[in-house]
Scaffold this motif. Structure first.
Motif, short mmCIF file in Angstrom:
data_model
loop_
_atom_site.label_atom_id
_atom_site.label_comp_id
_atom_site.label_asym_id
_atom_site.label_seq_id
_atom_site.Cartn_x
_atom_site.Cartn_y
_atom_site.Cartn_z
N SER A 11 -14.66 -4.78 4.68
CA SER A 11 -13.85 -3.84 3.93
C SER A 11 -13.02 -4.60 2.91
O SER A 11 -12.86 -5.81 3.02
CB SER A 11 -12.94 -3.09 4.92
N ASP A 12 -12.50 -3.86 1.93
CA ASP A 12 -11.67 -4.52 0.92
C ASP A 12 -10.24 -4.68 1.39
O ASP A 12 -9.45 -5.31 0.72
CB ASP A 12 -11.72 -3.73 -0.40
N THR A 13 -9.89 -4.09 2.54
CA THR A 13 -8.50 -4.27 3.00
C THR A 13 -8.44 -5.09 4.28
O THR A 13 -9.27 -4.95 5.17
CB THR A 13 -7.79 -2.91 3.28
N VAL A 14 -7.46 -5.95 4.34
CA VAL A 14 -7.25 -6.77 5.53
C VAL A 14 -6.94 -5.87 6.73
O VAL A 14 -7.39 -6.11 7.84
CB VAL A 14 -6.09 -7.77 5.30
#
Lengths: 433, 135
Positions: free
Chosen positions: A381-384
């Motif tokens: 995903s692009d978010t941590v």
């Protein structure tokens, strides 16, 4: 001057001991054949009748029991007494697939505690001692076993259970504990902490009984030096009762097997052939006196060596070496049994690929346990936050499966080296054997 | 404006970023914006390029783990306090930002701010209504 808890038995002549073992074996096999259909089937398949077993010389004729038999027969299939006569269970850490649940009658607990009492007396324990038990209490056998043994010896028993190091040290100091029972790595940790707190000089420890995980002679010397005590090894497994199946005496040269209760054999793990005394091989135990959960020729998967040379302590029971490895893929991490397959199951259940590696090391006498797993593209995903959520889900599942928490490391796809043959799942840098 | 951002998984070891940026250089791709989030074990590279889908295809081909996500690009005058107006507007509308970073290129006195929010359309409308240029 050697101390014994049950001198007559512990120093019994080899001939008398063999007589006793034979007598008990014949009775035990007959009773198990009659009361445990699962083992009766195994004997029938091998064409062995109880009447074929006339003494310990016939032991080799009997079929083996393995961990997979325990799984197949879970939970009551190997029970040899009605539940109405059982008063306790103990269990190995681990999971549905691998969990061992062992049953005890009051008599079983009594004999188990005798074995632990022998271990405590062997390290110099008396009713003048204060015995601090910091093995876990509960399903794990460590706490209850040593607790019972300590009562039998008459020590003032501190049932601390595991963890809470500050409190452990406070009791150790305030109540003047003289004997401590825990895993060797926890002993090392307690030593470090006591030194840091500056209370090491106030401790009155004289002996430590350290088991449930592999440790080296170097570690023994380190603990002895730091805590100012003598460090002794103890061995056991839930299947057979718990700690106290064998224990070290003052000679610190191998663990005496409680041979009146357990017959030890060494076999070739591949051919299953019994090997002569002094050979290195897989340790097999037959429980002679256990009522509720009597293991006959149970394959421990521990690799070790037996030694029947007389010991300077006067005990006549043979000694076993520290386990030198395993004949299966089981890992012992911080005292807990872990199978790589358990980790694989969790990863697959969490939608992760089976491309993983377990990396073990020992830093400051404590096991480090890393699980590296390749991040699959569907989970990227692009978010941590989203990735962390997944990580936490996997970690929680691993913790609930294993009972201990590894450190999870997500790595790039295809970064774990693929081997041509069997995948290298475990990198163990601990060098314990 | 809603634009596509490319995110790339970077292992936490020396040379990883350089290896990836090399792919961009080899394919003559201009980096318009870049940000890296680091955790203890890995890094997350986010970039804005002209054709993220094409870069994604090239990178995936070479074994990189990446994903394309729509994000919001907002132009603000390159002067003190201009970010405040955006953030105030979002906060009044109870919109939270997952992450944000700024573009590398100057656009005639404007900076380009990249915003990652839950709903790009709704956020864009709120910002436009507040008079903020969404390009």
């Amino acid at each position: 001057m050697a101390n014994y808890y049950q001198k007559d038995i512990e120093t019994m002549s080899r001939d008398k001991l063999h007589e006793l073992q034979s007598e008990r074996l014949v009775a035990q096999v007959k009773r198990v054949y009659e009361s445990v259909p699962y083992y009766r089937d195994l004997m029938d398949k091998k064409g062995v009748k109880p009447s074929d077993i006339k003494g310990i010389e016939d032991l080799h004729k009997l079929p083996f029991l393995t961990k997979s038999d325990l799984r197949d027969a879970y939970p009551y299939g190997l029970l040899a007494k009605p539940l109405s006569e059982c008063v306790r269970i103990q269990s190995t850490s681990g999971t549905t697939g691998r969990r061992v649940v062992a049953f005890y009658t009051q008599h079983d607990i009594d004999l188990w505690e005798d074995c632990c009492a022998r271990a405590i007396v062997a390290v110099g324990g008396t009713n003048e001692d204060v015995c601090q038990v910091c093995y876990g209490y509960g399903l794990f056998t460590g706490g209850p076993g040593l607790n019972g043994g300590s009562h039998k010896v008459g020590c003032l028993t501190l049932p601390m259970s595991s963890g809470n190091t500050d409190r452990q040290l406070q009791f150790m100091e305030d109540l003047g504990a003289t004997i401590i029972c825990c895993t060797p790595s926890y002993a090392a940790y307690l030593a470090e902490s006591a030194i840091e707190k500056g209370i090491i000089g106030n401790l009155k420890l004289k002996a430590g009984i350290f088991g449930a995980e592999a440790w080296t002679e170097e570690m023994r010397h380190d603990i002895e030096q730091k805590l100012g005590l003598k460090a002794y090894d103890i061995y056991g497994l839930t299947e057979l009762s718990g700690p106290g199946v064998s224990f070290e005496c003052e000679a610190q040269a191998g663990m005496h097997v409680c041979e009146d209760h357990f017959i030890a054999e060494i076999i070739d793990p591949v051919t299953e052939e019994v090997l002569p005394m002094g050979s290195k091989g897989e340790l097999v135990f037959t429980a002679l006196t256990k009522e509720a959960f009597p293991m006959i020729r149970y394959r421990t998967r521990d690799i070790c060596v037996l030694n029947d040379e007389p010991c300077e302590c006067g005990r006549t029971h043979i000694r076993m070496s520290k386990p030198m490895g395993r004949s299966d893929d089981m890992l012992i991490i911080r005292g807990v049994n872990v199978f790589p397959s358990q980790i694989e199951t969790v990863l697959l259940n969490c939608g992760m690929p089976a491309n993983y590696q377990i990396v073990l090391d020992r830093v400051n006498n404590t096991d480090t346990f890393d699980v590296e797993v390749e991040m699959p593209s569907e989970l990227f995903s692009d978010t941590v936050a989203a990735i962390s959520k997944k990580e936490k889900e996997i970690l929680d599942a691993l913790k609930s499966m294993l009972g201990i928490s590894p450190k999870l490391k997500l790595v790039a796809p295809k970064s774990i080296v693929r081997s041509e043959g069997k995948a290298v799942r475990v990198i163990d840098k601990r060098k314990l054997f | 404006m809603i634009i596509n951002q490319l995110s790339v998984f970077l292992e936490n070891r020396a040379g990883q970023l350089s290896e990836f940026v090399n792919i961009l250089a080899e394919n003559n791709i201009d980096l318009q914006a870049l940000s890296i989030s680091e955790t203890q074990d890995y890094g997350l590279l986010r970039i804005i390029v002209d054709d993220p889908k094409a870069v994604e295809a090239v990178a995936k081909e070479k074994g990189w783990l990446c994903t394309v996500t729509p994000v919001l690009a907002v132009l603000v005058p390159d002067e003190p306090g201009s970010l405040v107006s955006i953030l105030d507007t979002l906060s009044k509308s109870n919109i939270s930002i997952a992450y944000s970073y700024a573009s590398l290129t100057d656009r005639e006195g404007h900076a380009c701010i990249i915003l990652r929010v839950d709903d790009n359309e709704v956020t864009e409308k709120i910002l436009k209504d507040a008079g903020i240029i969404c390009e």
